[in-house]
Design an enzyme around this catalytic site. Structure first.
Site, mmCIF file in Angstrom:
data_model
loop_
_atom_site.group_PDB
_atom_site.id
_atom_site.type_symbol
_atom_site.label_atom_id
_atom_site.label_comp_id
_atom_site.label_asym_id
_atom_site.label_seq_id
_atom_site.Cartn_x
_atom_site.Cartn_y
_atom_site.Cartn_z
ATOM 1 N N LYS A 190 -1.353 21.477 7.997
ATOM 2 C CA LYS A 190 -0.278 20.507 7.706
ATOM 3 C C LYS A 190 -0.118 19.503 8.841
ATOM 4 C CE LYS A 190 2.969 22.351 10.583
ATOM 5 N NZ LYS A 190 3.885 21.659 11.533
ATOM 6 N N THR A 247 6.968 18.223 7.706
ATOM 7 C CA THR A 247 6.221 17.625 8.802
ATOM 8 C C THR A 247 5.727 16.233 8.468
ATOM 9 O OG1 THR A 247 5.478 19.863 9.333
ATOM 10 C CG2 THR A 247 4.366 18.085 10.446
#
Length: 327
Positions: A190, A247
């Protein structure tokens, strides 16, 4: 449940936040950091370098003495950056009480070897159970006691469940799973997509492009995760989809902020550590070696290596041969 003696290795933002949370959960917590000034600040209830303006309550029992920090501990949270994990575990090994579990709290893949963090731990300290803590969480939110949910993974479900119980509070909810690989893959990859999403916004390419980047990035994450044996439900959970969404959408993320600066053409020198920078190259190599389609990961790696410009990358991604969405 009796008090747990917990050692946190790492005095950065996330190490401080997890030490606070562990203390709020009723554990006896010690935190180790190399910097004497940092240790003194933690003892006074502050971390001005990484968590400015936040009062640490309770103040933390901090030390620069690794042996003292690990003496008679019941559990170790390893919150040092992924690329120095091997070194830190080697230093800690002589001082670890027999059989204590290690909870790996960094997110990444070793740049030189392509080794997952749990595999590094298995190599360096093979007699210690390994777990990982991951999920959508910012250190500043956790330090302030804002509601947060994460997942703790271990190969032994009983260990994961016990650790989740030990560290959960009214504001920090821990789920458990035995899919350790799935949690690690989601947490590592991620960061690469967060750099991509930040670059898209920094370059002024629009919210539509950001959404496409994140969505197709998740498709790559699922393909790589499946090749490693990760479960689909894990990748759809907190440590996969949940962490990806957080994120890739907030400047609180160091990786997203790094991407923003990249997209704006700003200097990247001296910026805070972004684990996705180290992960991008090795993830691209892994995808190539395993024959996994990962065009966004590959493109991010090429941009960071200055092999192509951002505009060239966008053109290449948008003009690739068309595919069915499920592919």
């Amino acid at each position: 449940m009796s008090a747990y003696r917990v050692t946190v290795l790492g005095g950065g933002a996330w190490g401080t936040a997890l030490a606070l949370t562990a203390a709020r959960a009723g554990n006896d917590v010690r935190i180790w950091a190399r910097d004497p000034e940092m240790v003194e600040a933690l003892k006074q209830g502050k971390n001005p370098r990484y968590l400015p303006g936040i009062t640490l309550e309770p103040a933390l029992n901090a030390t620069t003495d690794l042996a003292a920090a690990l003496a008679e501990t019941d559990c170790v949270l390893v919150v040092t950056p992924a690329q120095v994990l091997r070194q830190v575990l080697a230093e800690a090994k002589p001082h670890l009480p027999a059989g204590v579990p290690l909870v790996l709290c960094a997110k990444g893949i070793e740049r030189e070897t392509g080794t997952l963090l749990s595999e590094i731990a298995d190599e360096i300290v093979p007699d210690h159970p390994v777990a990982a803590l991951s999920g959508p969480s910012f250190a500043s939110d956790v330090s302030r006691g804002l509601p947060t949910a994460v997942v703790i993974a271990a190969r032994e479900e009983e260990l994961a469940a016990e650790l989740a119980q030990r560290f959960s509070t009214e504001s920090f909810r821990c789920y458990s799973t035995d899919d350790l690989i799935g949690v690690e893959i989601g947490g590592a990859l991620k960061n690469v997509f967060a750099i991509a999403a930040g670059a898209v916004i920094g370059a002024g390419l629009g919210a539509s492009a950001q959404a496409a980047t994140v969505t197709r990035g998740f498709a790559e994450l699922r393909r790589i995760g499946a090749d490693f044996g990760a479960r689909p439900e894990t990748l759809m959970g907190l440590s996969g989809f949940g962490d990806l969404m957080l994120t890739c959408s907030s400047s609180q993320s160091r990786n997203f902020s790094y991407g923003l600066a990249l997209g704006r053409g700003e200097s990247l020198e001296g910026r805070p550590l972004a684990e996705g920078v180290a992960t991008a190259a090795i993830a691209a190599r892994i995808a190539q070696e395993r024959g996994i389609r990962a065009p966004i990961i590959t493109t991010v790696s090429q941009i960071l290596d200055r092999a192509i410009t951002l505009q060239e990358a966008v053109t290449a991604l948008m003009t690739r041969p068309l595919r069915h969405e499920a592919e």
